[in-house]
Each structure stands twice: as structure tokens, then as C-alpha cells.
Scaffold this motif. Structure first.
Motif, PDB file in Angstrom:
ATOM      1  N   VAL A   1     -42.046  12.696  -8.579  1.00 18.13           N
ATOM      2  CA  VAL A   1     -43.365  13.493  -8.699  1.00 18.13           C
ATOM      3  C   VAL A   1     -44.424  13.180  -7.586  1.00 18.13           C
ATOM      4  CG1 VAL A   1     -45.312  14.540  -9.865  1.00 18.13           C
ATOM      5  CG2 VAL A   1     -43.072  14.209 -11.160  1.00 18.13           C
ATOM      6  N   SER A   2     -44.442  11.973  -7.139  1.00 15.46           N
ATOM      7  CA  SER A   2     -45.388  11.223  -6.181  1.00 15.46           C
ATOM      8  C   SER A   2     -45.043  11.438  -4.871  1.00 15.46           C
ATOM      9  CB  SER A   2     -45.893   9.953  -6.500  1.00 15.46           C
ATOM     10  OG  SER A   2     -45.983   9.855  -7.879  1.00 15.46           O
ATOM     11  N   THR A   3     -43.661  11.986  -4.577  1.00 13.61           N
ATOM     12  CA  THR A   3     -43.272  12.117  -3.089  1.00 13.61           C
ATOM     13  C   THR A   3     -43.559  13.359  -2.699  1.00 13.61           C
ATOM     14  OG1 THR A   3     -41.210  10.994  -4.145  1.00 13.61           O
ATOM     15  CG2 THR A   3     -41.151  12.153  -1.788  1.00 13.61           C
ATOM     16  N   PRO A   4     -44.228  13.384  -1.420  1.00 13.70           N
ATOM     17  CA  PRO A   4     -44.502  14.520  -0.792  1.00 13.70           C
ATOM     18  C   PRO A   4     -43.529  15.431  -0.655  1.00 13.70           C
ATOM     19  CG  PRO A   4     -44.649  12.799   0.645  1.00 13.70           C
ATOM     20  CD  PRO A   4     -44.463  11.925  -0.373  1.00 13.70           C
ATOM     21  N   ARG A   5     -43.906  16.830  -0.926  1.00 14.11           N
ATOM     22  CA  ARG A   5     -42.941  17.812  -0.718  1.00 14.11           C
ATOM     23  C   ARG A   5     -42.227  18.062   0.400  1.00 14.11           C
ATOM     24  NH1 ARG A   5     -47.012  23.178  -1.705  1.00 14.11           N
ATOM     25  NH2 ARG A   5     -47.938  23.058   0.294  1.00 14.11           N
ATOM     26  N   GLU A   6     -42.865  17.628   1.538  1.00 14.06           N
ATOM     27  CA  GLU A   6     -42.651  17.630   2.966  1.00 14.06           C
ATOM     28  C   GLU A   6     -41.332  16.841   3.384  1.00 14.06           C
ATOM     29  OE1 GLU A   6     -46.591  19.349   2.595  1.00 14.06           O
ATOM     30  OE2 GLU A   6     -45.619  17.277   2.497  1.00 14.06           O
ATOM     31  N   ALA A   7     -41.121  15.685   2.527  1.00 10.06           N
ATOM     32  CA  ALA A   7     -40.055  14.661   2.759  1.00 10.06           C
ATOM     33  C   ALA A   7     -39.008  15.116   2.442  1.00 10.06           C
ATOM     34  CB  ALA A   7     -40.784  13.521   2.209  1.00 10.06           C
ATOM     35  N   VAL A   8     -38.444  16.089   2.663  1.00  7.71           N
ATOM     36  CA  VAL A   8     -37.140  16.800   2.185  1.00  7.71           C
ATOM     37  C   VAL A   8     -35.834  15.710   2.233  1.00  7.71           C
ATOM     38  CG1 VAL A   8     -35.347  18.672   2.703  1.00  7.71           C
ATOM     39  CG2 VAL A   8     -37.683  19.123   3.224  1.00  7.71           C
ATOM     40  N   TRP A   9     -35.846  15.028   3.140  1.00  2.89           N
ATOM     41  CA  TRP A   9     -34.766  13.876   3.181  1.00  2.89           C
ATOM     42  C   TRP A   9     -34.917  12.988   1.894  1.00  2.89           C
ATOM     43  CZ3 TRP A   9     -36.565   9.056   3.363  1.00  2.89           C
ATOM     44  CH2 TRP A   9     -37.904   8.804   3.617  1.00  2.89           C
ATOM     45  N   ALA A  10     -36.115  12.788   1.561  1.00  2.54           N
ATOM     46  CA  ALA A  10     -36.502  11.944   0.369  1.00  2.54           C
ATOM     47  C   ALA A  10     -35.646  12.209  -0.812  1.00  2.54           C
ATOM     48  CB  ALA A  10     -37.798  11.449   0.151  1.00  2.54           C
TER      49      ALA A  10
ATOM     50  N   ALA B   1     -39.115   2.777  -2.994  1.00  2.00           N
ATOM     51  CA  ALA B   1     -38.798   2.398  -1.416  1.00  2.00           C
ATOM     52  C   ALA B   1     -38.854   3.748  -0.724  1.00  2.00           C
ATOM     53  CB  ALA B   1     -37.839   1.458  -1.117  1.00  2.00           C
ATOM     54  N   VAL B   2     -37.752   4.731  -1.236  1.00  2.44           N
ATOM     55  CA  VAL B   2     -37.742   5.972  -0.457  1.00  2.44           C
ATOM     56  C   VAL B   2     -39.043   6.475  -0.626  1.00  2.44           C
ATOM     57  CG1 VAL B   2     -36.612   8.053  -0.425  1.00  2.44           C
ATOM     58  CG2 VAL B   2     -35.379   6.041  -1.152  1.00  2.44           C
ATOM     59  N   CYS B   3     -39.857   6.660  -1.293  1.00  5.52           N
ATOM     60  CA  CYS B   3     -40.815   7.451  -1.621  1.00  5.52           C
ATOM     61  C   CYS B   3     -42.207   6.793  -0.760  1.00  5.52           C
ATOM     62  CB  CYS B   3     -41.749   7.190  -3.010  1.00  5.52           C
ATOM     63  SG  CYS B   3     -43.306   8.154  -3.337  1.00  5.52           S
ATOM     64  N   LEU B   4     -42.322   5.483  -0.581  1.00  7.29           N
ATOM     65  CA  LEU B   4     -43.071   4.814   0.401  1.00  7.29           C
ATOM     66  C   LEU B   4     -42.870   5.182   1.582  1.00  7.29           C
ATOM     67  CD1 LEU B   4     -43.678   1.453  -1.679  1.00  7.29           C
ATOM     68  CD2 LEU B   4     -45.229   3.110  -1.443  1.00  7.29           C
ATOM     69  N   LEU B   5     -41.514   5.295   2.245  1.00  4.62           N
ATOM     70  CA  LEU B   5     -41.005   5.553   3.428  1.00  4.62           C
ATOM     71  C   LEU B   5     -41.530   6.870   3.852  1.00  4.62           C
ATOM     72  CD1 LEU B   5     -39.590   4.345   6.096  1.00  4.62           C
ATOM     73  CD2 LEU B   5     -37.716   5.252   4.923  1.00  4.62           C
ATOM     74  N   GLY B   6     -41.472   7.643   2.373  1.00  3.12           N
ATOM     75  CA  GLY B   6     -41.667   9.127   3.121  1.00  3.12           C
ATOM     76  C   GLY B   6     -42.898   9.510   3.054  1.00  3.12           C
ATOM     77  N   TRP B   7     -44.092   8.639   2.511  1.00  3.72           N
ATOM     78  CA  TRP B   7     -45.567   8.717   2.860  1.00  3.72           C
ATOM     79  C   TRP B   7     -45.831   8.210   4.390  1.00  3.72           C
ATOM     80  CZ3 TRP B   7     -48.917  11.708   0.790  1.00  3.72           C
ATOM     81  CH2 TRP B   7     -48.815  12.118  -0.635  1.00  3.72           C
ATOM     82  N   THR B   8     -45.198   7.322   4.611  1.00  4.90           N
ATOM     83  CA  THR B   8     -45.440   6.730   5.969  1.00  4.90           C
ATOM     84  C   THR B   8     -44.862   7.354   7.162  1.00  4.90           C
ATOM     85  OG1 THR B   8     -43.428   5.199   5.820  1.00  4.90           O
ATOM     86  CG2 THR B   8     -45.449   4.340   5.155  1.00  4.90           C
ATOM     87  N   LEU B   9     -44.060   8.187   7.002  1.00  2.00           N
ATOM     88  CA  LEU B   9     -43.256   8.889   8.201  1.00  2.00           C
ATOM     89  C   LEU B   9     -44.136  10.278   8.227  1.00  2.00           C
ATOM     90  CD1 LEU B   9     -39.510   8.529   7.610  1.00  2.00           C
ATOM     91  CD2 LEU B   9     -40.976   7.267   9.423  1.00  2.00           C
TER      92      LEU B   9
END
Length: 253
Positions: free
Chosen positions: A37-46, A245-253
Motif C-alpha cells: 500500500v505504501s509503494t508509489p503507484r508509478e513504480a509499476v516494476w515494483a 527493499a523493493v518499496c524503498l527502491l521505488g521511492w528513490t527512483l
């Protein structure tokens, strides 16, 4: 506490996922859903990676893909809601096959579909590898309010009893020639619902009196205390930690 026979969502097995203590699996699924739920929706790859993670867990648990997909059909109402969003949400529009679609609506639909599907899939895997009775023991182990655990326990135990009572009432109506064919029959159905409520209430009173006569004081005894080792907690934490880890990577990219 008991929950009767195994639920149809449960798939008997002896996999490493089945053997994990229920409170470990509950905590892992809860944390995984929070991360999704916390993952940005734009991070489709995540979200694609989250799906791969759940597929890996399902493979370890030896849950067939068909079994999992059939139980994902429960989210169809949410899919219908998401499909409408590109047509009703205001904002910039794009044309696809001659149809105008809202860009914010498309993102919103994707957000609902991706996160909802992953959450339902995680819940289905949890239910497929954990008996209902064990889930209740896990909730109790996680210090959920005892009253909520007892309500859930009685709901699971007596849900089938009430359903059977309703089925017998339906057979009795049909045996007397009754068929609900229009509004004029709603009165009979309403009276049946009222009778079912009264029977259920009276059954609940009888069960409560029987429990009190056997020493019930407001809490259910725990017959088998389930504990978890550090290795089991580590195994259960692999899913949410990898997702984090994937979520944090999604927020940094």
C-alpha cells in the motif's frame, strides 16, 4: 477454541509455509500488505516484483496456480469499480481506440487493481496454508483483543450451523409449494429472515448458558500454546523485508 473441520480455502500440505507458526504468517502478511500500500503507484516494476515474490511463496507452499486464481475471483466487484474510474474521474484525458479516458482515472484504476490483487493474493495464500483454528490461535498469540478473537471464533464455528438452518427453512418452503417469483413474496421471505434471527438468538443463549455452566468466565482457554523460533520468524520475515527493499527502491527512483 476450535473451528470445526477445515475450511474450503485451506489446502492441506506439509510445505515449509504450512509449518510456519500462524502468528508469524499473520505478521508477515500484514507487513507485506502495508509495504504494498505504501509503494508509489508509478513504480509499476515494483508491483511486478511483488507478484513474483507471492508466486515464489505459492510455489514453496505447493499451491497450484489454478487453485490460487479461482480464489482471486472474489475481487471482481473491486475490478468493476476500477474499470469505471477512467470514465468518471476528472482530469487530463487521452484517447484509446476512439474512447476518451481520464489520466488520473487510469492511474487510480491501476492503483486499486495492483494493490488490491496483491493484498487478496497474500490473504489467499495465508488462508490456503493455515487452518482457521490456527489463525485464531495466531491472533490470540499476537495479543489481539480477546473479545474480538472470541467473536471471530464463534462466527466461524456457527456460520455453517446458521447456513444449514437457512437451507432447511428453504427446503420446508419449497416442499409446501412456495417459490419467490416477485415482490408479493417478499413478505414471506422477510418473515423467514425474522424467524431465522430468533432461532439464532435463542441458540446463542443456549450455547452461552451451557458455557457458563462449564466454567466460562469471559475468556477461552488456550489448549495448545504455539511458539516460534528465531529461524521461523526469520523465514516469515523474508517476504515483507524483501518487499520493503523493493518499496524503498521505488521511492528513490
Amino acid at each position: 477454541m476450535g473451528a470445526g473441520h477445515a475450511h474450503k480455502l485451506y489446502r492441506h500440505g506439509h510445505s515449509p509455509v504450512h509449518r510456519l507458526p500462524p502468528h508469524c504468517k499473520l505478521a508477515a502478511v500484514f507487513c507485506f500488505v502495508i509495504v504494498v500500500v505504501s509503494t508509489p503507484r508509478e513504480a509499476v516494476w515494483a508491483f511486478a516484483l511483488y507478484g513474483v515474490l507471492l508466486a515464489a511463496v505459492a510455489a514453496v507452499a505447493r499451491i497450484p496456480a489454478g487453485f490460487l486464481l479461482r480464489r482471486l475471483l472474489i475481487e471482481i466487484p473491486f475490478v468493476a469499480f476500477a474499470v469505471l474510474m477512467p470514465f468518471v474521474v476528472p482530469g487530463d484525458e487521452v484517447r484509446f481506440l476512439g474512447v476518451s479516458l481520464s489520466v488520473p482515472g487510469l492511474w487510480g484504476a491501476w492503483n486499486v487493481l495492483a494493490k488490491g490483487t496483491l493484498g487478496v493474493a497474500a490473504s489467499v495464500i495465508l488462508a490456503s496454508t493455515t487452518e482457521l483454528r490456527s489463525l485464531l490461535l495466531g491472533l490470540q498469540r499476537l495479543r489481539l483483543p480477546p473479545l474480538l478473537v472470541q467473536i471471530a471464533s464463534f462466527m466461524i464455528r456457527y456460520g455453517d450451523v446458521i447456513t444449514d438452518e437457512m437451507r432447511r427453512m428453504s427446503i420446508a418452503r419449497r416442499s409446501r409449494g412456495f417459490e419467490a417469483r416477485g415482490v408479493r413474496h417478499w413478505g414471506v421471505l422477510a418473515k423467514s429472515a425474522g424467524a431465522l434471527f430468533i432461532r439464532s438468538y435463542e441458540r446463542g443463549e443456549r450455547v452461552h448458558l451451557a458455557m457458563v455452566s462449564r466454567g466460562y468466565t469471559g475468556t477461552m482457554p488456550v489448549i495448545d500454546e504455539v511458539t516460534a523460533s528465531r529461524a521461523q520468524w526469520t523465514g516469515a520475515a523474508a517476504l515483507p523485508l524483501t518487499a520493503l527493499a523493493v518499496c524503498l527502491l521505488g521511492w528513490t527512483l
